[in-house]
Scaffold this motif. Structure first.
Motif, short mmCIF file in Angstrom:
data_model
loop_
_atom_site.label_atom_id
_atom_site.label_comp_id
_atom_site.label_asym_id
_atom_site.label_seq_id
_atom_site.Cartn_x
_atom_site.Cartn_y
_atom_site.Cartn_z
N MET A 53 -32.04 25.07 47.65
CA MET A 53 -31.52 24.83 46.31
C MET A 53 -30.32 23.91 46.39
N ALA A 54 -30.02 23.28 45.27
CA ALA A 54 -28.87 22.39 45.19
C ALA A 54 -28.25 22.49 43.81
N ALA A 55 -26.99 22.11 43.71
CA ALA A 55 -26.30 22.04 42.42
C ALA A 55 -25.36 20.84 42.46
N ASP A 56 -25.34 20.09 41.39
CA ASP A 56 -24.52 18.88 41.32
C ASP A 56 -24.79 17.99 42.54
N ASN A 57 -26.06 17.87 42.87
CA ASN A 57 -26.52 17.02 43.98
C ASN A 57 -25.97 17.44 45.35
N THR A 58 -25.59 18.70 45.48
CA THR A 58 -25.08 19.22 46.75
C THR A 58 -25.96 20.38 47.20
N PRO A 59 -26.59 20.28 48.37
CA PRO A 59 -27.43 21.38 48.88
C PRO A 59 -26.59 22.64 49.12
N ILE A 60 -27.25 23.79 48.97
CA ILE A 60 -26.58 25.08 49.11
C ILE A 60 -27.05 25.78 50.37
N ASP A 61 -26.10 26.10 51.24
CA ASP A 61 -26.40 26.83 52.47
C ASP A 61 -25.35 27.93 52.63
N LEU A 62 -25.75 29.16 52.37
CA LEU A 62 -24.80 30.27 52.40
C LEU A 62 -24.22 30.52 53.78
N ILE A 78 -21.03 25.30 48.17
CA ILE A 78 -20.83 23.90 47.80
C ILE A 78 -19.44 23.43 48.20
N LEU A 79 -18.42 24.27 47.95
CA LEU A 79 -17.06 23.89 48.35
C LEU A 79 -16.97 23.69 49.86
N HIS A 80 -17.64 24.53 50.63
CA HIS A 80 -17.64 24.34 52.09
C HIS A 80 -18.34 23.04 52.47
N ARG A 81 -19.45 22.76 51.82
CA ARG A 81 -20.19 21.53 52.13
C ARG A 81 -19.33 20.31 51.82
N ARG A 82 -18.48 20.43 50.80
CA ARG A 82 -17.63 19.31 50.39
C ARG A 82 -16.25 19.32 51.07
N LYS A 83 -16.07 20.25 52.02
CA LYS A 83 -14.79 20.38 52.74
C LYS A 83 -13.65 20.75 51.79
N GLU A 84 -13.96 21.52 50.75
CA GLU A 84 -12.95 21.95 49.77
C GLU A 84 -12.83 23.47 49.74
N GLU A 85 -13.23 24.13 50.82
CA GLU A 85 -13.28 25.59 50.83
C GLU A 85 -11.92 26.24 50.70
N LYS A 86 -10.84 25.53 51.02
CA LYS A 86 -9.50 26.12 50.96
C LYS A 86 -9.02 26.34 49.52
N LYS A 87 -9.78 25.87 48.57
CA LYS A 87 -9.42 26.11 47.17
C LYS A 87 -9.58 27.60 46.81
N VAL A 88 -10.39 28.32 47.57
CA VAL A 88 -10.59 29.75 47.34
C VAL A 88 -10.11 30.51 48.57
N TRP A 143 -28.17 26.08 36.01
CA TRP A 143 -27.27 26.74 36.96
C TRP A 143 -26.13 25.83 37.39
N ASP A 144 -26.43 24.55 37.54
CA ASP A 144 -25.39 23.59 37.92
C ASP A 144 -24.18 23.71 37.00
N ASP A 145 -24.44 23.91 35.71
CA ASP A 145 -23.36 23.95 34.74
C ASP A 145 -22.45 25.16 34.97
N TYR A 146 -23.04 26.30 35.35
CA TYR A 146 -22.21 27.48 35.61
C TYR A 146 -21.44 27.35 36.92
N ILE A 147 -22.05 26.73 37.91
CA ILE A 147 -21.33 26.49 39.17
C ILE A 147 -20.19 25.52 38.94
N LEU A 148 -20.46 24.45 38.21
CA LEU A 148 -19.40 23.48 37.91
C LEU A 148 -18.32 24.10 37.05
N ALA A 149 -18.69 25.03 36.19
CA ALA A 149 -17.69 25.73 35.36
C ALA A 149 -16.77 26.57 36.25
N GLN A 150 -17.32 27.23 37.26
CA GLN A 150 -16.48 28.00 38.17
C GLN A 150 -15.52 27.09 38.93
#
Length: 637
Positions: free
Chosen positions: A503-512, A383-393, A342-349
């Motif tokens: 769950m996590a992807a690319d070592n980043t926990p996921i919290d909706l 993940i983008l929100h956790r990384r403070k990159e949410e403005k990309k979307v 799954w990490d690969d598909y998230i990273l692909a997005q």
């Protein structure tokens, strides 16, 4: 999962039983003076003929047809013995009878009292049905009295013209009705197991329909007599072709060519990785929205469900609305993708989003996620929100996408431990052949996607129609085995995605619950793959502004519904509500497509426009591209 019985033995046994049934049925017709002569045996058709000679010719003709069928089947068997690789085992609905044998044994039907009740009810049914034809103690003067039970499979008059066929299908419907009712009477079952048993029972009942057997289907019998058995020859040709390719054919395989009359919206592949190609479509307006759109289709299907033809293409329509549109075309899995997770598909997005931003020099994109790609988009946003990159979307749209799988519908029947263990045997090369997935999805709607075509293709020997949606449905993709297994266990079975940081992807926990991106959520009122109730639960987790729209129809037609079609409707509710039922109770219905509502919402996020020039026109001067749309990946099997 697959039935381990020799398919050749099963086929020969079925042919033998059908032949015996046909002989008995013909004998009944010809010997019973109380039954009307079927149209195919109309004596007037022999007028002016030498009947004995015609009979001899018919016998000779049937012998030739029988010999031809036998030779075709023996040749196929020999070809299979010489084949290095055996054909894929297409999912057999009857496997459910074996898989659920213990539960079937506990059904009340095995109780003497229930058997007695069913026998008595059957006798009453037979008397009632025969009475319609003036036969027996309940004989009626009016022969047009309605039969006790109706079903669209038996609506053709030939099912009711003859008492034999009326008895056959009415008895079948009675037994099906009683079996379904008995599931509710079983004790000691939890809700999940009860529904699984109901699903298994339905699959077996659908497979057992008298419409599916030549000897008990009057339409097939009539066609067989009219064509002197040539329909059976054509049907055998279709059957052998499908057995060789391991997949049921729904439509003319030569009717569509990618890039010509399907998936034909003009565009270029502007970027690719080992996992996906990124397609940018050519603008048709002088100005376009500054913020581009990227569509993530599910990787369990080909992306061109959103680009079937110019009349129903969502992609073409979006371009015509002045939206710079990109689409991800996922690669069908092969052995090189055995370790994809799954990490690969998230990273692909995330990679696609970053590439578009860099290509067009914009800060953000609008994103659409369809089905499983929508589930992944939700995780990507977290993940983008956790990384403070949410403005990309700037905004996110979800087509029939689930994040909470507690109400995920009939697909839950495929994720018990027995089914999951069976999957291990189907993926020796690190990927799941897409034909297994196609068979499973067909099984969800067996009557419409399996048995209807079984009758038309194999028994009636009809030509295949040219239908773009069915062509897409049969254009399967392979899935990475590791991720497919994790998807079923982590999301469907264990429902981890809605558990913060489970769950996590690319070592980043996921919290909706961290997602605040403006969202447009579309669900299908009749969706059996991602039920509306399940899709609704995304509203329980996202914290940003959200617009929920309930569209008429299901998983495909509910999405692919252009304004020009004038079909269906959609419901909106501007009030703050806490459940789907509350949403429905106060909803406003609007006739037609929900697409105009969506584009209005998208434009409300940011209506800034820029000229459609430079790299807004893919493949223009100075723009290095890879190839024309729809690209190579969508053509890879």
């Amino acid at each position: 999962m697959a039935d381990k019985s020799d398919p050749n033995d099963l086929f020969q046994d079925a042919i033998g039983k059908q032949t015996e049934m046909m002989q008995k049925l013909f004998g009944t017709f010809m010997s019973s003076g109380r039954m009307q002569t079927p149209p195919m045996f109309d004596p007037s058709s022999l007028a002016g003929m030498d009947a004995p000679q015609d009979m001899r010719q018919n016998i000779k003709g049937w012998a030739e047809v029988s010999a031809k069928l036998q030779k075709m089947w023996l040749d196929f068997q020999n070809d299979q013995r010489l084949s290095v690789e055996a054909p894929i085992a297409v999912v057999d609905p009857m496997q459910w009878a074996g898989a659920m044998q213990d539960w079937f044994g506990q059904m009340p039907l095995t109780e003497p009292e229930k058997q007695k009740e069913l026998w008595e009810e059957s006798l009453q049914l037979w008397q009632t049905v025969l009475g319609r034809y003036g036969i027996g103690p309940e004989a009626m003067n009016e022969t047009e009295t309605e039969l006790p039970r109706t079903d669209r499979r038996f609506k053709d008059r030939r099912w009711s013209d003859q008492p034999a066929f009326a008895l056959i299908h009415q008895t079948y419907l009675l037994i099906a009705e009683r079996l379904d009712a008995m599931i509710d009477e079983m004790e000691g079952l939890d809700d999940a197991k009860r529904e699984q048993l109901r699903f298994a029972t339905r699959a077996v009942i659908e497979a057992s329909s008298p419409a599916n057997f030549a000897a008990t289907n009057p339409i097939v019998l009539e066609r067989t007599m009219e064509t002197k058995g040539e329909n059976l020859v054509r049907g055998m040709e279709h059957l052998i072709t499908d057995l060789k390719k391991g997949q049921l054919t729904h439509t003319d395989p030569d009717a569509f060519t990618l890039g010509e009359n399907i998936a034909a919206t003009p565009g270029k592949v502007v970027y690719e990785t080992p996992l996906y190609q990124l397609i940018q479509y050519s603008p048709t307006t002088e100005e376009v929205l500054e913020t581009p759109l990227v569509i993530f289709p599910p990787w369990i299907n080909r992306f061109y469900i959103l680009d079937l033809n110019p009349k129903n293409s969502f992609i073409r329509w979006a371009v015509e609305q002045g939206v710079t549109t990109f689409v991800v075309s996922w690669k069908s899995a092969d052995e090189s993708m055995a370790d994809v997770v799954w990490d690969d598909y998230i990273l692909a997005q995330i990679d696609a989003i970053n590439h578009i931003r860099e290509r067009l020099k914009v800060p953000s994109v609008h994103a659409i996620g369809y089905c499983v790609a929508g589930t992944t988009l939700a995780a990507t946003l977290a993940i983008l929100h956790r990384r403070k990159e949410e403005k990309k979307v700037k905004s996110a749209t979800f087509f029939t996408a689930q994040v909470d799988f507690s109400k995920a519908g009939e697909l839950l029947h495929f994720i018990d431990d027995q089914q999951l263990a069976g999957l291990e045997t189907l993926t020796p090369k690190g990927y799941l052949d897409g034909r297994y997935m196609a068979a499973a999805f067909n099984l969800l709607r067996g009557e419409g996607l399996i048995w209807n075509y079984w009758v038309n293709n194999y028994l009636l020997g009809e030509d295949y129609p040219a239908f773009d949606l069915l062509h897409w449905n049969g254009d399967v993709t392979n899935l990475p085995a590791k991720w497919h297994r994790d998807y079923l266990t982590d999301l469907y079975r264990d429902n981890k995605l809605v558990q913060p940081d489970a769950m996590a992807a690319d070592n980043t926990p996921i919290d909706l619950t961290k997602v605040k991106t403006p969202a447009y959520v579309q669900a299908g009122k009749e969706d059996h793959i991602a039920p509306a109730e399940s899709v609704w639960h995304i509203t329980d987790h996202f914290e940003g502004p959200l617009r929920f729209v309930l569209a008429g129809s299901g998983h495909i037609a509910g999405v692919v519904n252009p304004p020009s079609s004038g079909k269906y409707q959609y419901w909106t509710n501007e009030n703050k509500v806490s459940s789907l039922e509350e949403f429905k109770a106060g909803a406003t219905e609007t006739a037609g497509s929900w697409w105009p509502d969506w584009i209005e919402w998208l434009q409300s996020q940011d209506n800034t426009k820029v000229p459609a020039k430079g790299k807004r026109k893919p493949g223009g001067r100075g723009d290095k591209v890879i190839e024309d749309a729809p690209g190579r990946y969508v053509k890879k099997r």
